[in-house]
Design a protein around this motif. Structure first.
Motif, PDB file in Angstrom:
ATOM      1  N   PHE A  46     -10.154   5.789  11.687  1.00 29.29           N
ATOM      2  CA  PHE A  46      -9.344   6.251  10.555  1.00 29.29           C
ATOM      3  C   PHE A  46      -8.517   5.094   9.995  1.00 29.29           C
ATOM      4  CE2 PHE A  46      -5.141   7.586   9.124  1.00 29.29           C
ATOM      5  CZ  PHE A  46      -5.490   8.348   8.022  1.00 29.29           C
ATOM      6  N   TRP A  47      -7.844   4.368  10.902  1.00 29.81           N
ATOM      7  CA  TRP A  47      -6.996   3.263  10.441  1.00 29.81           C
ATOM      8  C   TRP A  47      -7.816   2.108   9.892  1.00 29.81           C
ATOM      9  CZ3 TRP A  47      -2.508   4.081   8.813  1.00 29.81           C
ATOM     10  CH2 TRP A  47      -1.729   5.083   9.368  1.00 29.81           C
ATOM     11  N   LEU A  48      -9.011   1.932  10.406  1.00 32.19           N
ATOM     12  CA  LEU A  48      -9.900   0.912   9.849  1.00 32.19           C
ATOM     13  C   LEU A  48     -10.290   1.263   8.415  1.00 32.19           C
ATOM     14  CD1 LEU A  48     -11.184  -1.721  10.788  1.00 32.19           C
ATOM     15  CD2 LEU A  48     -13.163  -0.410  11.526  1.00 32.19           C
ATOM     16  N   ARG A  49     -10.508   2.548   8.149  1.00 36.63           N
ATOM     17  CA  ARG A  49     -10.803   2.981   6.771  1.00 36.63           C
ATOM     18  C   ARG A  49      -9.592   2.774   5.879  1.00 36.63           C
ATOM     19  NH1 ARG A  49     -12.977   8.838   6.539  1.00 36.63           N
ATOM     20  NH2 ARG A  49     -13.325   8.231   4.388  1.00 36.63           N
ATOM     21  N   VAL A  50      -8.394   3.058   6.391  1.00 38.66           N
ATOM     22  CA  VAL A  50      -7.180   2.854   5.609  1.00 38.66           C
ATOM     23  C   VAL A  50      -7.005   1.367   5.290  1.00 38.66           C
ATOM     24  CG1 VAL A  50      -4.659   2.981   5.684  1.00 38.66           C
ATOM     25  CG2 VAL A  50      -6.028   4.936   6.409  1.00 38.66           C
ATOM     26  N   VAL A  51      -7.214   0.515   6.279  1.00 37.72           N
ATOM     27  CA  VAL A  51      -7.074  -0.933   6.073  1.00 37.72           C
ATOM     28  C   VAL A  51      -8.101  -1.427   5.055  1.00 37.72           C
ATOM     29  CG1 VAL A  51      -7.389  -3.166   7.217  1.00 37.72           C
ATOM     30  CG2 VAL A  51      -5.989  -1.418   8.279  1.00 37.72           C
ATOM     31  N   LEU A  52      -9.317  -0.925   5.153  1.00 40.69           N
ATOM     32  CA  LEU A  52     -10.349  -1.313   4.181  1.00 40.69           C
ATOM     33  C   LEU A  52      -9.922  -0.944   2.769  1.00 40.69           C
ATOM     34  CD1 LEU A  52     -13.306  -2.200   3.452  1.00 40.69           C
ATOM     35  CD2 LEU A  52     -13.894   0.217   3.734  1.00 40.69           C
ATOM     36  N   HIS A  53      -9.487   0.281   2.584  1.00 40.84           N
ATOM     37  CA  HIS A  53      -9.079   0.733   1.261  1.00 40.84           C
ATOM     38  C   HIS A  53      -7.855  -0.024   0.757  1.00 40.84           C
ATOM     39  CE1 HIS A  53      -8.231   4.287  -1.626  1.00 40.84           C
ATOM     40  NE2 HIS A  53      -8.867   3.323  -2.218  1.00 40.84           N
ATOM     41  N   TYR A  54      -6.882  -0.215   1.625  1.00 43.05           N
ATOM     42  CA  TYR A  54      -5.656  -0.910   1.214  1.00 43.05           C
ATOM     43  C   TYR A  54      -5.943  -2.368   0.855  1.00 43.05           C
ATOM     44  CZ  TYR A  54      -0.803  -2.325   1.107  1.00 43.05           C
ATOM     45  OH  TYR A  54       0.405  -2.807   0.700  1.00 43.05           O
ATOM     46  N   THR A  55      -6.796  -3.009   1.657  1.00 48.13           N
ATOM     47  CA  THR A  55      -7.149  -4.400   1.361  1.00 48.13           C
ATOM     48  C   THR A  55      -7.845  -4.516   0.015  1.00 48.13           C
ATOM     49  OG1 THR A  55      -7.383  -4.848   3.721  1.00 48.13           O
ATOM     50  CG2 THR A  55      -8.427  -6.397   2.208  1.00 48.13           C
ATOM     51  N   LEU A  56      -8.764  -3.614  -0.250  1.00 46.60           N
ATOM     52  CA  LEU A  56      -9.451  -3.656  -1.547  1.00 46.60           C
ATOM     53  C   LEU A  56      -8.512  -3.302  -2.686  1.00 46.60           C
ATOM     54  CD1 LEU A  56     -12.941  -2.215  -0.600  1.00 46.60           C
ATOM     55  CD2 LEU A  56     -12.307  -4.586  -1.034  1.00 46.60           C
ATOM     56  N   LEU A  57      -7.538  -2.442  -2.433  1.00 43.35           N
ATOM     57  CA  LEU A  57      -6.535  -2.143  -3.470  1.00 43.35           C
ATOM     58  C   LEU A  57      -5.703  -3.383  -3.772  1.00 43.35           C
ATOM     59  CD1 LEU A  57      -5.148   1.413  -2.684  1.00 43.35           C
ATOM     60  CD2 LEU A  57      -6.328   0.673  -4.753  1.00 43.35           C
ATOM     61  N   LEU A  58      -5.289  -4.119  -2.732  1.00 41.13           N
ATOM     62  CA  LEU A  58      -4.504  -5.332  -2.942  1.00 41.13           C
ATOM     63  C   LEU A  58      -5.279  -6.375  -3.721  1.00 41.13           C
ATOM     64  CD1 LEU A  58      -2.671  -5.854   0.465  1.00 41.13           C
ATOM     65  CD2 LEU A  58      -1.693  -5.137  -1.718  1.00 41.13           C
ATOM     66  N   LEU A  59      -6.580  -6.432  -3.482  1.00 42.90           N
ATOM     67  CA  LEU A  59      -7.423  -7.396  -4.178  1.00 42.90           C
ATOM     68  C   LEU A  59      -7.905  -6.874  -5.535  1.00 42.90           C
ATOM     69  CD1 LEU A  59      -9.509  -8.590  -1.113  1.00 42.90           C
ATOM     70  CD2 LEU A  59      -7.583  -9.766  -2.208  1.00 42.90           C
ATOM     71  N   ASN A  60      -7.450  -5.674  -5.886  1.00 44.40           N
ATOM     72  CA  ASN A  60      -7.837  -5.010  -7.133  1.00 44.40           C
ATOM     73  C   ASN A  60      -9.354  -4.847  -7.218  1.00 44.40           C
ATOM     74  OD1 ASN A  60      -7.169  -3.645  -9.405  1.00 44.40           O
ATOM     75  ND2 ASN A  60      -7.086  -5.448 -10.724  1.00 44.40           N
ATOM     76  N   LEU A  61      -9.957  -4.537  -6.082  1.00 45.45           N
ATOM     77  CA  LEU A  61     -11.402  -4.346  -6.024  1.00 45.45           C
ATOM     78  C   LEU A  61     -11.787  -2.909  -5.698  1.00 45.45           C
ATOM     79  CD1 LEU A  61     -12.368  -7.570  -4.040  1.00 45.45           C
ATOM     80  CD2 LEU A  61     -12.690  -7.134  -6.481  1.00 45.45           C
ATOM     81  N   ALA A  62     -10.820  -2.060  -5.409  1.00 46.82           N
ATOM     82  CA  ALA A  62     -11.105  -0.677  -5.028  1.00 46.82           C
ATOM     83  C   ALA A  62     -11.394   0.153  -6.266  1.00 46.82           C
ATOM     84  CB  ALA A  62      -9.929  -0.084  -4.271  1.00 46.82           C
ATOM     85  N   PRO A  63     -12.266   1.157  -6.116  1.00 45.14           N
ATOM     86  CA  PRO A  63     -12.525   2.047  -7.243  1.00 45.14           C
ATOM     87  C   PRO A  63     -11.284   2.870  -7.566  1.00 45.14           C
ATOM     88  CG  PRO A  63     -13.668   2.799  -5.288  1.00 45.14           C
ATOM     89  CD  PRO A  63     -13.044   1.496  -4.946  1.00 45.14           C
ATOM     90  N   ARG A  64     -11.103   3.121  -8.825  1.00 39.97           N
ATOM     91  CA  ARG A  64      -9.953   3.908  -9.289  1.00 39.97           C
ATOM     92  C   ARG A  64     -10.429   5.271  -9.753  1.00 39.97           C
ATOM     93  NH1 ARG A  64      -5.352   0.842  -8.144  1.00 39.97           N
ATOM     94  NH2 ARG A  64      -5.993  -1.306  -8.362  1.00 39.97           N
ATOM     95  N   ILE A  65      -9.549   6.233  -9.705  1.00 40.01           N
ATOM     96  CA  ILE A  65      -9.876   7.560 -10.207  1.00 40.01           C
ATOM     97  C   ILE A  65     -10.047   7.471 -11.717  1.00 40.01           C
ATOM     98  CG2 ILE A  65      -9.017   9.903 -10.525  1.00 40.01           C
ATOM     99  CD1 ILE A  65      -7.629   9.641  -7.849  1.00 40.01           C
ATOM    100  N   GLY A  66     -11.194   7.942 -12.175  1.00 42.63           N
ATOM    101  CA  GLY A  66     -11.482   7.905 -13.610  1.00 42.63           C
ATOM    102  C   GLY A  66     -11.841   6.519 -14.113  1.00 42.63           C
TER     103      GLY A  66
END
Length: 106
Positions: A82-102
């Motif tokens: 679970f925390w590995l998924r959170v870290v993955l998502h947070y890291t990609l958010l910091l790098l502005n690489l995560a998908p956004r809603i809409g």
């Protein structure tokens, strides 16, 4: 952005997230099924859960005390994933690489 293009554009997020989610929920299934079947049960679902999650359990066992019961080891694995998924998502958010809603950019 439609669903198919979102999957292809953000494969580096969706693919690891999907694999981690499958492992995480399979570990949870192992915990629940472990309450009903023996550890050496020939049940094919049990054997599938064990085969899929044994590498995760082995990794968690390296840093967990040896006296820990198997069911707690599986639950630790669930929490770690679970925390590995959170870290993955947070890291990609910091790098502005995560998908956004809409598909909106930040």
């Amino acid at each position: 952005m439609d669903f198919a293009s979102s999957l292809s554009a953000y494969w580096y997020f969706h693919l690891p997230n999907f694999v981690l989610a499958v492992l995480m929920y399979t570990l949870l299934g192992r915990v629940l099924l472990g309450l009903m079947v023996d550890a050496d049960s020939p049940n094919y679902i049990w054997r599938f859960f064990c085969r899929i999650t044994d590498p995760v359990v082995a990794a968690v066992a390296i840093v967990t005390p040896k006296v820990t019961p198997p069911v707690l080891l599986w639950l630790f694995g669930f929490v770690w994933l679970f925390w590995l998924r959170v870290v993955l998502h947070y890291t990609l958010l910091l790098l502005n690489l995560a998908p956004r809603i809409g598909g909106a950019a930040s």
